[in-house]
Design a protein around this motif. Structure first.
Motif, PDB file in Angstrom:
ATOM      1  N   PRO A 164      -4.397 -11.182  13.055  1.00  0.00           N
ATOM      2  CA  PRO A 164      -3.203 -10.385  13.378  1.00  0.00           C
ATOM      3  C   PRO A 164      -3.198  -9.013  12.700  1.00  0.00           C
ATOM      4  O   PRO A 164      -2.788  -8.022  13.313  1.00  0.00           O
ATOM      5  CB  PRO A 164      -2.050 -11.267  12.878  1.00  0.00           C
ATOM      6  CG  PRO A 164      -2.587 -12.657  12.950  1.00  0.00           C
ATOM      7  CD  PRO A 164      -4.022 -12.519  12.544  1.00  0.00           C
ATOM      8  N   MET A 165      -3.632  -8.947  11.445  1.00  0.00           N
ATOM      9  CA  MET A 165      -3.665  -7.670  10.738  1.00  0.00           C
ATOM     10  C   MET A 165      -4.670  -6.724  11.386  1.00  0.00           C
ATOM     11  O   MET A 165      -4.377  -5.546  11.631  1.00  0.00           O
ATOM     12  CB  MET A 165      -4.039  -7.916   9.270  1.00  0.00           C
ATOM     13  CG  MET A 165      -4.098  -6.651   8.402  1.00  0.00           C
ATOM     14  SD  MET A 165      -2.495  -5.945   7.972  1.00  0.00           S
ATOM     15  CE  MET A 165      -2.375  -4.574   9.139  1.00  0.00           C
ATOM     16  N   ILE A 166      -5.843  -7.235  11.681  1.00  0.00           N
ATOM     17  CA  ILE A 166      -6.886  -6.386  12.246  1.00  0.00           C
ATOM     18  C   ILE A 166      -6.530  -5.960  13.659  1.00  0.00           C
ATOM     19  O   ILE A 166      -6.725  -4.799  14.043  1.00  0.00           O
ATOM     20  CB  ILE A 166      -8.237  -7.111  12.194  1.00  0.00           C
ATOM     21  CG1 ILE A 166      -8.667  -7.279  10.729  1.00  0.00           C
ATOM     22  CG2 ILE A 166      -9.304  -6.346  12.970  1.00  0.00           C
ATOM     23  CD1 ILE A 166      -9.926  -8.081  10.533  1.00  0.00           C
ATOM     24  N   GLU A 167      -5.964  -6.870  14.440  1.00  0.00           N
ATOM     25  CA  GLU A 167      -5.576  -6.501  15.811  1.00  0.00           C
ATOM     26  C   GLU A 167      -4.491  -5.434  15.812  1.00  0.00           C
ATOM     27  O   GLU A 167      -4.483  -4.542  16.682  1.00  0.00           O
ATOM     28  CB  GLU A 167      -5.105  -7.737  16.567  1.00  0.00           C
ATOM     29  CG  GLU A 167      -6.240  -8.661  16.976  1.00  0.00           C
ATOM     30  CD  GLU A 167      -5.783  -9.843  17.806  1.00  0.00           C
ATOM     31  OE1 GLU A 167      -6.622 -10.426  18.511  1.00  0.00           O
ATOM     32  OE2 GLU A 167      -4.581 -10.191  17.745  1.00  0.00           O
ATOM     33  N   ALA A 168      -3.589  -5.475  14.840  1.00  0.00           N
ATOM     34  CA  ALA A 168      -2.542  -4.441  14.754  1.00  0.00           C
ATOM     35  C   ALA A 168      -3.162  -3.074  14.498  1.00  0.00           C
ATOM     36  O   ALA A 168      -2.725  -2.064  15.069  1.00  0.00           O
ATOM     37  CB  ALA A 168      -1.548  -4.797  13.652  1.00  0.00           C
ATOM     38  N   MET A 169      -4.186  -3.027  13.640  1.00  0.00           N
ATOM     39  CA  MET A 169      -4.836  -1.748  13.342  1.00  0.00           C
ATOM     40  C   MET A 169      -5.616  -1.242  14.542  1.00  0.00           C
ATOM     41  O   MET A 169      -5.579  -0.045  14.868  1.00  0.00           O
ATOM     42  CB  MET A 169      -5.734  -1.915  12.117  1.00  0.00           C
ATOM     43  CG  MET A 169      -4.962  -2.223  10.841  1.00  0.00           C
ATOM     44  SD  MET A 169      -5.947  -2.197   9.307  1.00  0.00           S
ATOM     45  CE  MET A 169      -6.936  -3.676   9.523  1.00  0.00           C
ATOM     46  N   VAL A 170      -6.311  -2.139  15.214  1.00  0.00           N
ATOM     47  CA  VAL A 170      -7.084  -1.728  16.388  1.00  0.00           C
ATOM     48  C   VAL A 170      -6.140  -1.298  17.516  1.00  0.00           C
ATOM     49  O   VAL A 170      -6.398  -0.319  18.222  1.00  0.00           O
ATOM     50  CB  VAL A 170      -8.014  -2.866  16.854  1.00  0.00           C
ATOM     51  CG1 VAL A 170      -8.779  -2.455  18.103  1.00  0.00           C
ATOM     52  CG2 VAL A 170      -8.994  -3.243  15.757  1.00  0.00           C
ATOM     53  N   LYS A 171      -5.039  -2.026  17.675  1.00  0.00           N
ATOM     54  CA  LYS A 171      -4.063  -1.663  18.707  1.00  0.00           C
ATOM     55  C   LYS A 171      -3.518  -0.259  18.488  1.00  0.00           C
ATOM     56  O   LYS A 171      -3.243   0.483  19.448  1.00  0.00           O
ATOM     57  CB  LYS A 171      -2.911  -2.674  18.711  1.00  0.00           C
ATOM     58  CG  LYS A 171      -1.869  -2.420  19.796  1.00  0.00           C
ATOM     59  CD  LYS A 171      -0.768  -3.462  19.747  1.00  0.00           C
ATOM     60  CE  LYS A 171       0.266  -3.210  20.848  1.00  0.00           C
ATOM     61  NZ  LYS A 171       1.363  -4.231  20.795  1.00  0.00           N
ATOM     62  N   ALA A 172      -3.383   0.121  17.207  1.00  0.00           N
ATOM     63  CA  ALA A 172      -2.877   1.462  16.873  1.00  0.00           C
ATOM     64  C   ALA A 172      -3.928   2.543  17.103  1.00  0.00           C
ATOM     65  O   ALA A 172      -3.636   3.729  16.925  1.00  0.00           O
ATOM     66  CB  ALA A 172      -2.410   1.492  15.420  1.00  0.00           C
ATOM     67  N   MET A 371       1.208  -1.461   8.356  1.00  0.00           N
ATOM     68  CA  MET A 371       1.053  -0.459   9.410  1.00  0.00           C
ATOM     69  C   MET A 371       1.984   0.729   9.183  1.00  0.00           C
ATOM     70  O   MET A 371       1.594   1.886   9.399  1.00  0.00           O
ATOM     71  CB  MET A 371       1.321  -1.098  10.776  1.00  0.00           C
ATOM     72  CG  MET A 371       0.297  -2.141  11.194  1.00  0.00           C
ATOM     73  SD  MET A 371      -1.401  -1.510  11.213  1.00  0.00           S
ATOM     74  CE  MET A 371      -1.265  -0.212  12.444  1.00  0.00           C
ATOM     75  N   ASP A 372       3.203   0.460   8.747  1.00  0.00           N
ATOM     76  CA  ASP A 372       4.140   1.550   8.457  1.00  0.00           C
ATOM     77  C   ASP A 372       3.590   2.445   7.348  1.00  0.00           C
ATOM     78  O   ASP A 372       3.673   3.678   7.431  1.00  0.00           O
ATOM     79  CB  ASP A 372       5.494   0.968   8.050  1.00  0.00           C
ATOM     80  CG  ASP A 372       6.502   2.046   7.676  1.00  0.00           C
ATOM     81  OD1 ASP A 372       6.961   2.767   8.583  1.00  0.00           O
ATOM     82  OD2 ASP A 372       6.825   2.178   6.473  1.00  0.00           O
ATOM     83  N   PHE A 373       3.024   1.823   6.323  1.00  0.00           N
ATOM     84  CA  PHE A 373       2.461   2.595   5.209  1.00  0.00           C
ATOM     85  C   PHE A 373       1.264   3.423   5.662  1.00  0.00           C
ATOM     86  O   PHE A 373       1.154   4.606   5.322  1.00  0.00           O
ATOM     87  CB  PHE A 373       2.061   1.646   4.083  1.00  0.00           C
ATOM     88  CG  PHE A 373       1.366   2.317   2.929  1.00  0.00           C
ATOM     89  CD1 PHE A 373       2.033   3.227   2.125  1.00  0.00           C
ATOM     90  CD2 PHE A 373       0.029   2.044   2.655  1.00  0.00           C
ATOM     91  CE1 PHE A 373       1.387   3.852   1.061  1.00  0.00           C
ATOM     92  CE2 PHE A 373      -0.624   2.659   1.600  1.00  0.00           C
ATOM     93  CZ  PHE A 373       0.053   3.570   0.803  1.00  0.00           C
ATOM     94  N   LEU A 374       0.365   2.831   6.439  1.00  0.00           N
ATOM     95  CA  LEU A 374      -0.805   3.567   6.918  1.00  0.00           C
ATOM     96  C   LEU A 374      -0.402   4.729   7.818  1.00  0.00           C
ATOM     97  O   LEU A 374      -1.124   5.735   7.903  1.00  0.00           O
ATOM     98  CB  LEU A 374      -1.751   2.632   7.674  1.00  0.00           C
ATOM     99  CG  LEU A 374      -2.381   1.490   6.861  1.00  0.00           C
ATOM    100  CD1 LEU A 374      -3.301   0.657   7.748  1.00  0.00           C
ATOM    101  CD2 LEU A 374      -3.140   2.021   5.648  1.00  0.00           C
ATOM    102  N   ASN A 375       0.738   4.591   8.464  1.00  0.00           N
ATOM    103  CA  ASN A 375       1.229   5.661   9.330  1.00  0.00           C
ATOM    104  C   ASN A 375       2.056   6.701   8.579  1.00  0.00           C
ATOM    105  O   ASN A 375       2.682   7.562   9.196  1.00  0.00           O
ATOM    106  CB  ASN A 375       2.061   5.072  10.470  1.00  0.00           C
ATOM    107  CG  ASN A 375       1.210   4.364  11.500  1.00  0.00           C
ATOM    108  OD1 ASN A 375       0.107   4.800  11.805  1.00  0.00           O
ATOM    109  ND2 ASN A 375       1.707   3.255  12.039  1.00  0.00           N
ATOM    110  N   GLY A 376       2.076   6.611   7.247  1.00  0.00           N
ATOM    111  CA  GLY A 376       2.757   7.621   6.446  1.00  0.00           C
ATOM    112  C   GLY A 376       4.054   7.174   5.828  1.00  0.00           C
ATOM    113  O   GLY A 376       4.742   7.987   5.185  1.00  0.00           O
ATOM    114  N   GLY A 377       4.430   5.908   5.977  1.00  0.00           N
ATOM    115  CA  GLY A 377       5.678   5.406   5.417  1.00  0.00           C
ATOM    116  C   GLY A 377       5.625   5.259   3.907  1.00  0.00           C
ATOM    117  O   GLY A 377       4.567   5.341   3.286  1.00  0.00           O
TER     118      GLY A 377
END
Length: 393
Positions: A164-172, A371-377
């Motif tokens: 789930p973690m990896i798929e979220a990153m790839v989806k982004a 994901m929020d943090f990687l996107n600048g959160g």
């Protein structure tokens, strides 16, 4: 009379069967339902210091006393000294190259079947004869060519368990470089001993026998830095790293000496030495004596979090059935934040607490938080406080 006894036993056996089925259903519910499992794990312990409170003797410690970095010059000097511990020389990196691995493997095929993955390829880093660390490059179906994430898994599993973690990153749209700890997945487990007092038949475990090897930390750090080199060669400008469990220790160490790692995340796998107890005990990279003697983990957090555009987040599962639980991260969060800010060179640090489950994993909330943090959160928060804030809005 016989018929009556027979009917009586049928009723007894039937009632017992229903009771056993009900008990079985309850056990299954507790195991698979996060809310039920959390309640069970939380209230079966009579020690309030497991999940609810930090032990007074630990809480009384001043995190600032374990910090030695107070200026940009300190950052530069300590980074050089940590690099010297890793490479056992004057601090110069002994760079390794990631080579394409021809052929196929079970892990590679599993990664290819992840959702949102267009293609997966396998590379390897061979730092010493017979010692291999594999990198899996997962290309997204809809790529963001400027952003990539290195994901480093921990003990007793493989990155494929963190789907789930990896798929979220790839989806982004992130290009993902996934890797495992030595001894797990398809990586090597041992290396020939190199310290003179060991005979030629000696094999050193790459996690627990590092004292028998020269520059053993480089074996763990170089695959991460080789991944950074690979991504740069592909024109990627923003490179982040996420470590889970024991992989957090590797990511924290790599980020401390590799400024090209922009944002780094340590999930359920790192604590300052003074806060560790029970199953939090340092193992592997975190237990390497020369590193412990030279730099506190708080110093390493500061090295990994400081610099223009950089930040580090620690994510803990408060009710983790394994380790790194409770609210211990809050004990040092402010001290590290203040130290990073006082340097005046940019950067950020924070601790997030997941209170939605009792597993040693990255939950749905945890995935969203990363994901929020990687996107600048912001790097700090908790599942409870975030939910309250959302309701108020």
């Amino acid at each position: 009379m016989a018929n009556r006894l027979s009917l009586k036993w049928k009723l007894i056996l039937g009632t017992a069967a229903v009771f056993l089925v009900a008990i079985g259903a309850l056990v299954v519910t507790v195991r698979v339902n996060d809310t039920a499992n959390l309640i069970y794990k939380r209230y079966k312990t009579f020690d309030r210091y497991v999940f609810e409170e930090v032990r007074p003797e630990l809480a009384a410690q001043d995190a600032r006393s374990f910090i030695s970095v107070s200026s940009p010059a300190d950052v530069k000097a300590l980074r050089r000294e940590v690099s010297a511990v890793i490479y056992e020389n004057d601090g110069d990196r002994t760079a390794q190259h990631a080579f394409y691995a021809y052929g196929n493997s079970k892990t590679l095929e599993t990664a290819r079947n992840f959702n949102f993955v267009k293609e997966a390829r396998q590379y390897y880093v061979a730092q010493r004869p017979g010692v291999l660390s594999f990198l899996y490059i997962l290309e997204p179906e809809t790529p963001n060519p400027d952003h990539a994430v290195i994901f480093h898994d921990g003990f007793a599993g493989s990155f494929v368990d963190m789907r789930p973690m990896i798929e979220a990153m790839v989806k982004a749209g992130y290009l993902v470089v996934a890797m495992d700890q030595f001894g797990y997945g398809e990586n090597s487990r041992e290396a020939p001993c190199e310290i003179p007092e060991y005979d030629l038949t000696c094999e050193a475990n790459l996690q627990y026998g590092m004292a028998k090897l020269h520059s053993p930390l480089s074996l763990h750090v170089e695959p991460v830095r080789a991944a950074v080199d690979f991504l740069e060669s592909k024109g990627v400008s923003t490179i982040d790293a996420v470590g889970f469990s024991a992989g957090s220790g590797t990511v924290v160490l790599a980020a401390s000496v590799e400024p090209r790692i922009r944002r780094s995340v340590a999930v359920a796998g790192t604590l300052p030495y003074y806060l560790r107890e029970g199953q939090d005990a340092p193992i592997g990279v975190a237990d390497y004596a020369p590193l412990k003697d030279r730099a506190s983990l708080l110093d390493l957090y500061i090295l990994g979090a400081s610099g223009e555009g950089r930040a580090q987040m620690h994510l803990f599962n408060r009710f983790d059935r394994c380790c790194f639980r409770n609210l211990k991260g809050r004990q040092y969060e402010g001290a590290v934040q203040d130290a990073v800010q006082s340097l005046g060179i940019g950067g950020g640090f924070g601790v997030s607490i997941d209170e939605t489950h009792a597993r040693h994993t990255i939950s749905d909330w945890g995935v969203a938080r990363v994901m929020d943090f990687l996107n600048g959160g912001a790097p700090t928060g908790s599942s409870v406080s975030d939910a309250i804030e959302k309701e108020q809005q």
